[in-house]
Scaffold this motif. Structure first.
Motif, PDB file in Angstrom:
ATOM      1  N   PRO A 184       0.803  -1.229   0.000  1.00  0.00           N
ATOM      2  CA  PRO A 184       0.000   0.000   0.000  1.00  0.00           C
ATOM      3  C   PRO A 184       0.830   1.270   0.000  1.00  0.00           C
ATOM      4  O   PRO A 184       0.303   2.367  -0.177  1.00  0.00           O
ATOM      5  CB  PRO A 184      -0.819  -0.128   1.291  1.00  0.00           C
ATOM      6  CG  PRO A 184       0.005  -1.002   2.174  1.00  0.00           C
ATOM      7  CD  PRO A 184       0.677  -1.981   1.259  1.00  0.00           C
ATOM      8  N   ASP A 185       2.135   1.114   0.191  1.00  0.00           N
ATOM      9  CA  ASP A 185       3.018   2.273   0.278  1.00  0.00           C
ATOM     10  C   ASP A 185       3.473   2.780  -1.092  1.00  0.00           C
ATOM     11  O   ASP A 185       3.934   3.902  -1.213  1.00  0.00           O
ATOM     12  CB  ASP A 185       4.255   1.885   1.099  1.00  0.00           C
ATOM     13  CG  ASP A 185       4.818   3.043   1.883  1.00  0.00           C
ATOM     14  OD1 ASP A 185       4.094   4.030   2.092  1.00  0.00           O
ATOM     15  OD2 ASP A 185       5.982   2.960   2.286  1.00  0.00           O
ATOM     16  N   ALA A 510      -6.044   6.948   6.241  1.00  0.00           N
ATOM     17  CA  ALA A 510      -5.606   5.590   6.576  1.00  0.00           C
ATOM     18  C   ALA A 510      -4.711   4.993   5.502  1.00  0.00           C
ATOM     19  O   ALA A 510      -3.924   4.082   5.773  1.00  0.00           O
ATOM     20  CB  ALA A 510      -6.824   4.689   6.807  1.00  0.00           C
ATOM     21  N   ASN A 511      -4.802   5.514   4.271  1.00  0.00           N
ATOM     22  CA  ASN A 511      -4.007   4.971   3.173  1.00  0.00           C
ATOM     23  C   ASN A 511      -2.597   5.547   3.122  1.00  0.00           C
ATOM     24  O   ASN A 511      -1.812   5.151   2.256  1.00  0.00           O
ATOM     25  CB  ASN A 511      -4.714   5.220   1.838  1.00  0.00           C
ATOM     26  CG  ASN A 511      -5.926   4.332   1.674  1.00  0.00           C
ATOM     27  OD1 ASN A 511      -5.881   3.153   1.997  1.00  0.00           O
ATOM     28  ND2 ASN A 511      -7.020   4.897   1.199  1.00  0.00           N
ATOM     29  N   ASN A 513       1.167   6.113   4.771  1.00  0.00           N
ATOM     30  CA  ASN A 513       2.067   5.313   5.602  1.00  0.00           C
ATOM     31  C   ASN A 513       2.213   5.911   7.006  1.00  0.00           C
ATOM     32  O   ASN A 513       2.520   7.095   7.145  1.00  0.00           O
ATOM     33  CB  ASN A 513       3.438   5.249   4.920  1.00  0.00           C
ATOM     34  CG  ASN A 513       4.367   4.245   5.575  1.00  0.00           C
ATOM     35  OD1 ASN A 513       4.550   4.260   6.786  1.00  0.00           O
ATOM     36  ND2 ASN A 513       4.971   3.388   4.782  1.00  0.00           N
ATOM     37  N   TRP A 559       0.523  -2.853   8.621  1.00  0.00           N
ATOM     38  CA  TRP A 559      -0.041  -1.863   7.679  1.00  0.00           C
ATOM     39  C   TRP A 559       0.521  -2.078   6.289  1.00  0.00           C
ATOM     40  O   TRP A 559      -0.217  -2.008   5.297  1.00  0.00           O
ATOM     41  CB  TRP A 559       0.274  -0.444   8.164  1.00  0.00           C
ATOM     42  CG  TRP A 559      -0.341   0.607   7.280  1.00  0.00           C
ATOM     43  CD1 TRP A 559      -1.566   1.196   7.436  1.00  0.00           C
ATOM     44  CD2 TRP A 559       0.224   1.171   6.088  1.00  0.00           C
ATOM     45  NE1 TRP A 559      -1.791   2.092   6.415  1.00  0.00           N
ATOM     46  CE2 TRP A 559      -0.720   2.095   5.570  1.00  0.00           C
ATOM     47  CE3 TRP A 559       1.421   0.991   5.408  1.00  0.00           C
ATOM     48  CZ2 TRP A 559      -0.485   2.839   4.413  1.00  0.00           C
ATOM     49  CZ3 TRP A 559       1.656   1.716   4.241  1.00  0.00           C
ATOM     50  CH2 TRP A 559       0.713   2.635   3.760  1.00  0.00           C
ATOM     51  N   ARG A 560       1.805  -2.361   6.205  1.00  0.00           N
ATOM     52  CA  ARG A 560       2.440  -2.547   4.903  1.00  0.00           C
ATOM     53  C   ARG A 560       1.928  -3.801   4.197  1.00  0.00           C
ATOM     54  O   ARG A 560       2.108  -3.951   2.992  1.00  0.00           O
ATOM     55  CB  ARG A 560       3.965  -2.605   5.044  1.00  0.00           C
ATOM     56  CG  ARG A 560       4.595  -1.302   5.522  1.00  0.00           C
ATOM     57  CD  ARG A 560       6.087  -1.291   5.275  1.00  0.00           C
ATOM     58  NE  ARG A 560       6.382  -1.155   3.856  1.00  0.00           N
ATOM     59  CZ  ARG A 560       7.486  -1.645   3.282  1.00  0.00           C
ATOM     60  NH1 ARG A 560       8.371  -2.305   4.006  1.00  0.00           N
ATOM     61  NH2 ARG A 560       7.692  -1.490   1.989  1.00  0.00           N
ATOM     62  N   SER A 562      -1.352  -4.696   4.630  1.00  0.00           N
ATOM     63  CA  SER A 562      -2.810  -4.570   4.657  1.00  0.00           C
ATOM     64  C   SER A 562      -3.371  -4.353   3.256  1.00  0.00           C
ATOM     65  O   SER A 562      -2.679  -3.884   2.351  1.00  0.00           O
ATOM     66  CB  SER A 562      -3.217  -3.409   5.564  1.00  0.00           C
ATOM     67  OG  SER A 562      -2.740  -2.180   5.037  1.00  0.00           O
ATOM     68  N   ASP A 565      -9.182  -0.626   3.685  1.00  0.00           N
ATOM     69  CA  ASP A 565      -9.199   0.648   4.403  1.00  0.00           C
ATOM     70  C   ASP A 565      -9.519   0.439   5.880  1.00  0.00           C
ATOM     71  O   ASP A 565      -8.969   1.126   6.745  1.00  0.00           O
ATOM     72  CB  ASP A 565     -10.232   1.592   3.777  1.00  0.00           C
ATOM     73  CG  ASP A 565      -9.800   2.083   2.398  1.00  0.00           C
ATOM     74  OD1 ASP A 565      -8.616   1.898   2.051  1.00  0.00           O
ATOM     75  OD2 ASP A 565     -10.647   2.657   1.680  1.00  0.00           O
ATOM     76  N   GLU A 567      -8.843  -2.122   7.816  1.00  0.00           N
ATOM     77  CA  GLU A 567      -7.678  -2.649   8.533  1.00  0.00           C
ATOM     78  C   GLU A 567      -6.644  -1.546   8.741  1.00  0.00           C
ATOM     79  O   GLU A 567      -6.057  -1.428   9.826  1.00  0.00           O
ATOM     80  CB  GLU A 567      -7.063  -3.799   7.749  1.00  0.00           C
ATOM     81  CG  GLU A 567      -5.890  -4.472   8.458  1.00  0.00           C
ATOM     82  CD  GLU A 567      -5.282  -5.612   7.657  1.00  0.00           C
ATOM     83  OE1 GLU A 567      -4.406  -6.299   8.203  1.00  0.00           O
ATOM     84  OE2 GLU A 567      -5.673  -5.803   6.487  1.00  0.00           O
ATOM     85  N   ARG A 568      -6.418  -0.729   7.741  1.00  0.00           N
ATOM     86  CA  ARG A 568      -5.438   0.352   7.857  1.00  0.00           C
ATOM     87  C   ARG A 568      -5.877   1.388   8.884  1.00  0.00           C
ATOM     88  O   ARG A 568      -5.062   1.909   9.648  1.00  0.00           O
ATOM     89  CB  ARG A 568      -5.221   1.004   6.488  1.00  0.00           C
ATOM     90  CG  ARG A 568      -4.519   0.087   5.520  1.00  0.00           C
ATOM     91  CD  ARG A 568      -4.518   0.637   4.109  1.00  0.00           C
ATOM     92  NE  ARG A 568      -4.110  -0.409   3.172  1.00  0.00           N
ATOM     93  CZ  ARG A 568      -4.299  -0.373   1.873  1.00  0.00           C
ATOM     94  NH1 ARG A 568      -4.895   0.670   1.326  1.00  0.00           N
ATOM     95  NH2 ARG A 568      -3.897  -1.369   1.108  1.00  0.00           N
ATOM     96  N   TRP A 572      -3.723   2.414  12.191  1.00  0.00           N
ATOM     97  CA  TRP A 572      -3.375   3.813  12.470  1.00  0.00           C
ATOM     98  C   TRP A 572      -3.802   4.207  13.890  1.00  0.00           C
ATOM     99  O   TRP A 572      -3.031   4.830  14.634  1.00  0.00           O
ATOM    100  CB  TRP A 572      -4.054   4.732  11.461  1.00  0.00           C
ATOM    101  CG  TRP A 572      -3.184   5.255  10.374  1.00  0.00           C
ATOM    102  CD1 TRP A 572      -3.115   4.823   9.075  1.00  0.00           C
ATOM    103  CD2 TRP A 572      -2.247   6.347  10.468  1.00  0.00           C
ATOM    104  NE1 TRP A 572      -2.204   5.569   8.370  1.00  0.00           N
ATOM    105  CE2 TRP A 572      -1.659   6.511   9.192  1.00  0.00           C
ATOM    106  CE3 TRP A 572      -1.855   7.197  11.496  1.00  0.00           C
ATOM    107  CZ2 TRP A 572      -0.696   7.490   8.927  1.00  0.00           C
ATOM    108  CZ3 TRP A 572      -0.895   8.176  11.240  1.00  0.00           C
ATOM    109  CH2 TRP A 572      -0.329   8.310   9.978  1.00  0.00           C
TER     110      TRP A 572
END
Length: 633
Positions: A184-185, A510-511, A513, A559-560, A562, A565, A567-568, A572
């Motif tokens: 997602p990063d 949330a998206n 990093n 998170w990386r 995930s 949205d 879950e992120r 966070w």
């Protein structure tokens, strides 16, 4: 189930009709070059589908060509501000901080694992050479995977749990990056103010690469540039974030024309820039950006006497009254934008300090909480910021969908009694005759707070905190050192505590990093050694053992990986809760205001906006290429 998301380059209703593209007129500065045959006409310079910025839809006015903007910088290094201001990215944030294609015509993602990037047909670099998939291949294979040019390996954003991304050329205008797990990063890093570089002007740079250049010619160039290795030569010539090489082709709205050394840098319009307004006028409207190097201490005074047409760097809220008064004498206006930092200034206890007594004390959460509770933020707000800021921990702002009041309120209430109790419990119950607590080795509890001393704001606040901490038995001394020495001294453990800004991005979604809440870089002054360890994939520094820090890194890893949205968002919130409850950064106030000084003739600069490096790229997301000057009639 495979989810698929596609983002097109154009905003709603911004497909440019052919008649408007044909009607697009040349900027006066370029017309003579076209007439002389030194530059192709506009329709041959633009991509087949340029990106259209609908200026009127943003509540602003379509502009006119011409003029130059003067701005002041504190050193030659600050020409990097132009890369941030220009904010030309493969994908970038809009004013609502939503991602959209920019240089790319479109992009498509599958499960945040597979990213397919589509180029605009006919897009060119500033020297007129085509932007092609070869430029992506060259960056990937010949630079990022080259041990001489990238000794540390691929950037973190391109490696997932040790798995390097896969690069493919799909067709002449399409490339693909993929992983077996979500990343997602990736898009966020492409949109960053200091972006992940995955494309380079290969036609230009191959002359400095040993794989493509004749050995004798390469050695001759190395001798001319006074470097001993071809890799040093290539890195110098390829540096795009700090554009010191005027010959390096760029995609930005303005290109540097001034070689080092210089006290003035002139950035001229890129004749091949890919954006147009809704009337078919190629952007930018402004012909030139002129950056004048000045002593940092003189920037407010020079700005107040009309020597800058657009200024935010080097001025602060403490200069507001002076600058506002200058409106009466000079053709300038002062706007106030909200800073995006989690705390306008924060105290950062160095948990990696080398002192064997201070290190365990700084790693004791009771000690950090006590120092925070001993600070009267209300008084700081009123005395220094005229009550215009929000007393808060170092956390996200209410402008972020991730904001929660409990994060902002964590350990910020002024409570000297509780602070004293926590300090006693942390092993500092003994005091000297002067009331200052005694460390376990018999020394007085004297904390030296290091600051870059770039503003009287820092020393004004630290003078107040000196009094607050003395009341609970902690002595504070201020030491000023150069900004550039901070990182090396912090990594070396020489700094016990510093005053710096809070978290960069106080308006995340949330998206984005959450790495700013965990040790991920060696310039994070509260844990630089742990950050270096993360940055070097465990090759340097030390891995943290402190349980809450380990948990932050575990959450970041989650998170990386995930893919949703929800879950992120949950990750966070967990990280924000830990970060504020553990007081890894002692925040003071946020939502402070940044003066923005503009020439009274400069149009389309928003009256109110968010100001910060990440994610708004200072002026970047507000498209300075659409700013324009009302010319004298």
């Amino acid at each position: 189930m495979i989810t698929r998301r596609t983002a097109l380059a154009m905003l709603a209703s911004t497909v440019l009709p052919p008649r408007l593209l044909a009607a697009g007129t040349e900027a006066e500065a370029l017309a003579p070059l076209v007439a002389e045959g030194k530059l192709p006409p506009l329709n041959e310079r633009l991509p087949k589908t340029p990106r259209v910025i609908n200026v009127a839809a943003r509540g602003r006015t379509a502009g006119k060509y011409g003029g130059e903007i003067r701005s002041l910088i504190g050193s030659a290094k600050d020409i990097r501000l132009m890369t941030v201001y220009g904010y030309c990215r493969l994908v970038g944030f809009d004013e609502e901080l939503k991602l959209q294609a920019d240089v790319l015509e479109s992009y498509e993602t599958v499960e945040d694992r597979i990213f397919t990037l589509r180029l605009r047909e006919g897009h060119k670099w500033s020297d007129g050479t085509p932007l092609t998939t070869e430029d992506f291949r060259y960056c990937w294979e010949d630079v990022l995977l080259n041990e001489d040019l990238s000794p540390a390996g691929l950037p973190t954003a391109l490696v997932m749990d040790g798995e390097a991304g896969k690069f493919e050329i799909i067709d002449e205008r399409t490339v693909r990056y993929s992983w077996t797990m979500p990343n997602p990063d990736f898009l966020q890093k492409l949109a960053a103010p200091q972006p992940l570089i995955i494309v380079m002007p290969s036609a230009y740079l191959k002359q400095f690469h040993k794989k493509y250049q004749d050995e004798d010619k390469l050695k001759a160039t190395m001798k001319e540039e006074r470097v001993k290795k071809w890799s040093q030569l290539h890195m110098r010539m390829a540096r795009s974030y700090r554009p010191e090489n005027p010959d390096l082709p760029t995609l930005d709205p303005w290109r540097n024309t001034t070689p080092l050394p210089a006290e003035q840098f002139v950035f001229e319009r890129n004749p091949y820039f890919h954006r147009v307004d809704e009337n078919g006028l190629q952007l930018p409207y402004i012909d030139k950006f002129v950056l004048n190097v000045s002593s940092s201490s003189l920037i407010p005074a020079k700005t107040g006497t009309g020597e800058s047409d657009l200024q935010a760097a080097g001025i602060d809220f403490v200069d507001y009254t002076f600058l506002k008064d200058a409106e009466k004498r000079y053709p300038l206006k002062v706007k106030l934008w909200k800073k995006t930092q989690g705390s306008r200034l924060a105290l950062l206890p160095n948990l990696n300090a080398s002192d064997p007594i201070w290190r365990p004390l700084l790693q004791d959460v009771r000690f950090r909480r006590a120092l925070s509770l001993a600070i009267n933020r209300r008084e700081i707000n009123m005395a220094v910021f005229y009550g215009l800021t929000k007393e808060s921990a170092d956390t996200v702002l209410p402008d972020s969908p991730l904001f929660r009041p409990e994060f902002a309120n964590a350990w910020v209430a002024y409570d000297p009694d509780q602070a004293n109790s926590l300090l006693d419990a942390a092993g500092l119950a003994k005091r000297g005759s002067d009331g200052i607590r005694i460390l376990p080795d018999g020394r007085a509890a004297q904390i030296v707070v290091e600051t870059a001393g770039e503003s009287t704001l820092e020393t004004d606040i630290l003078q107040l905190i000196t009094d607050y901490w003395r009341e609970v038995g902690i002595s504070l001394f201020i030491r000023t050192s150069q900004r550039d020495t901070f990182r090396s001294r912090a990594v070396g453990g020489e700094i016990i505590m510093s005053m710096w800004f809070g978290i960069d991005n106080g308006v995340p979604t949330a998206n984005m990093n959450p790495g700013q809440l965990a040790p991920t870089a060696d310039d994070q002054l509260q844990w630089p050694v742990w950050g270096l360890n993360y940055l070097s994939h465990g090759e340097m520094g030390e891995a943290p053992q402190l349980p809450p820090v380990v948990e932050l890194l575990d959450l970041l890893k989650r998170w990386r990986h995930s893919s949703t949205d929800a879950e992120r968002t949950e990750i966070w919130k967990s990280m924000l809760s830990i970060y504020t409850d553990q007081v890894f950064s002692i925040g003071l106030v946020n939502a402070s205001l940044q003066p923005i000084v503009v020439s009274s003739k400069l149009r389309n600069v928003p009256e109110e906006a968010l100001y910060g490096f990440d994610p708004t790229a200072y002026f970047g997301v507000y498209n300075p290429d659409t700013f324009w000057l009302e010319q004298d009639t």
